[in-house]
Write an enzyme that holds these catalytic residues in place. Sequence first.
Site, mmCIF file in Angstrom:
data_model
loop_
_atom_site.group_PDB
_atom_site.id
_atom_site.type_symbol
_atom_site.label_atom_id
_atom_site.label_comp_id
_atom_site.label_asym_id
_atom_site.label_seq_id
_atom_site.Cartn_x
_atom_site.Cartn_y
_atom_site.Cartn_z
ATOM 1 N N GLU B 129 0.834 -1.209 0.000
ATOM 2 C CA GLU B 129 0.000 0.000 0.000
ATOM 3 C C GLU B 129 0.866 1.257 0.000
ATOM 4 O O GLU B 129 0.549 2.244 -0.661
ATOM 5 C CB GLU B 129 -0.888 0.024 1.259
ATOM 6 C CG GLU B 129 -2.177 -0.744 1.148
ATOM 7 C CD GLU B 129 -3.233 -0.014 0.330
ATOM 8 O OE1 GLU B 129 -2.884 0.645 -0.660
ATOM 9 O OE2 GLU B 129 -4.414 -0.145 0.683
ATOM 10 N N THR B 182 -6.354 11.094 -5.306
ATOM 11 C CA THR B 182 -6.121 10.863 -3.880
ATOM 12 C C THR B 182 -5.621 12.137 -3.201
ATOM 13 O O THR B 182 -6.020 12.460 -2.085
ATOM 14 C CB THR B 182 -5.097 9.724 -3.696
ATOM 15 O OG1 THR B 182 -5.564 8.588 -4.425
ATOM 16 C CG2 THR B 182 -4.956 9.359 -2.238
#
Lengths: 310, 310
Positions: B129, B182
């Site tokens: 991640e 994001t």
Amino acid sequence: MLDSVLVHAPATIANLGCGFDVLGLALTAPYDVVRVSRSATPGVQIRHLDHYKLPTDPARNVAGGALLTLLRHAPAGTGFAVEITKGIMPGSGVGSSAASAAGAVVGANALLGNMFTPMQLVDFAMDGEAVASGARHADNIAPAIYGGFTLVRSVAPTLDVVPLAAPPLWVTVVHPQIEVKTADARKVLPTSVPLNRAVRQWANVGGLVAGFLTADYELIGRSLEDYIVEPARQPLIPGLAEARRQALAAGALGGGISGSGPSVFMLNVTEVTAQEVGAAMGRVFAALGIDFRVYVGPIATQGARVVEEF
Amino acid sequence: MLDSVLVHAPATIANLGCGFDVLGLALTAPYDVVRVSRSATPGVQIRHLDHYKLPTDPARNVAGGALLTLLRHAPAGTGFAVEITKGIMPGSGVGSSAASAAGAVVGANALLGNMFTPMQLVDFAMDGEAVASGARHADNIAPAIYGGFTLVRSVAPTLDVVPLAAPPLWVTVVHPQIEVKTADARKVLPTSVPLNRAVRQWANVGGLVAGFLTADYELIGRSLEDYIVEPARQPLIPGLAEARRQALAAGALGGGISGSGPSVFMLNVTEVTAQEVGAAMGRVFAALGIDFRVYVGPIATQGARVVEEF
């Protein structure tokens, strides 16, 4: 038809660990004794059989404030006479006013054939809390009515109390005989909190609720920590940090300030540990020259309840 | 000894309702297909069999980043060849990178005789991640590994993932084909929040966890509301407010933005409702000229899992 009931109304822990304003639980001791009797005189009369010199004008008394609201939903002409013997010291941080308010509405409800739901009783009793603190909050009232472990998910616009299962747990409450003024306890609260700290707090709230519902004692222990309110209030209670260290060393799962203090609570798996934890914390306050009382008992599975009927 | 395994790795919903950064759940569709094979060459080789043109340098690939960390805990000389077919569109907000990372570590673990615990796999996959987002977060990884409904109680200093029971629920995910960067989704986050709003949020986190653990659908519905993050991000997704209104009108319990969007999820008691909710939300995006995909399925009870062994 009942003429009079005697109610035991338990002390409660609000602001349970990370659960500021929302999580609470009921204690088996101490408790208030509230006698509620029918009266031919409509309205409310209050007497205190204890020595605390609390106001007896119903509008200025927590039990009176709760009952005045209840009466607006009861048959016209209803009257109650209330005699309160406080077993819970006012200002100790274990829901003294909530207990008297809860005991009064539970007693009145019994005399009225239980016409109100527990959620309604919480709503009425919150008006008693408001007499004491100026705010309608439910985090002591909810466990004082429902017993056990409670979540106050919402107070306004809709009251939403969620009673939750609790595993067997022993609670240690140590009440150091110092005064923490509610105004001071409020003044030190932050008005805003960093988002990342708020996230850690709600992660712990999720963990604490899950720990109770799944009887996971280690999860309960890990989740009790309050990142937001307790760090701000800790300076108001001398010895708190050391008392907590000693409690954890003696085997407590965790704990913190009860309500806005000065009482401190710890949760424990066994009664023996709970007693040792109380002794360990007591030594810390004793070394500081602070008198204290210790209460040890299981979580009360019931809230305020009728123990005698006449 | 196994030479190769085929893993299905599910899409996940992070930031579940009020549970920003901590609550998530696994979906049955879409999912990534990850084949992990032993390699005589130590280290990691990555191939993508899909058309997304993702980097295949292991240090810049989410599955690669996860496996490079895993290898530091595996026998010296271990090597893996990985082939990934993404069923989850990158950037859709349902844990695309988490799925690839989770699938890779679950596959590698199977080839290593399951020497690692699920918690270790979450820890390794968080480094995947980090390749994608620059931060080690676990809220998609945890359900992608454990399946079901998960609480990430803590990431640092100690990783603490709590898998929780979930009642039967049908999840509707609508993915409007717009881009939410994001960086933009982060930029609109408040750095601090008013204490009273944080309290309402953690009351809902407590309610949502309790609702799942006690299968109380109404409590789940009442508790899903996010008072902090979703109001800030709502402007990034045209039609979101109306899509939510239509979803609730169609019978959804509640929902919100999945991850940081643009996908939107709703929880439902029945499959029929879940389908109707998907159609109702789809009409809102269609009316805005926005293409969309709809996924409907139960919560996945399993996370990434081996479906074939060679």
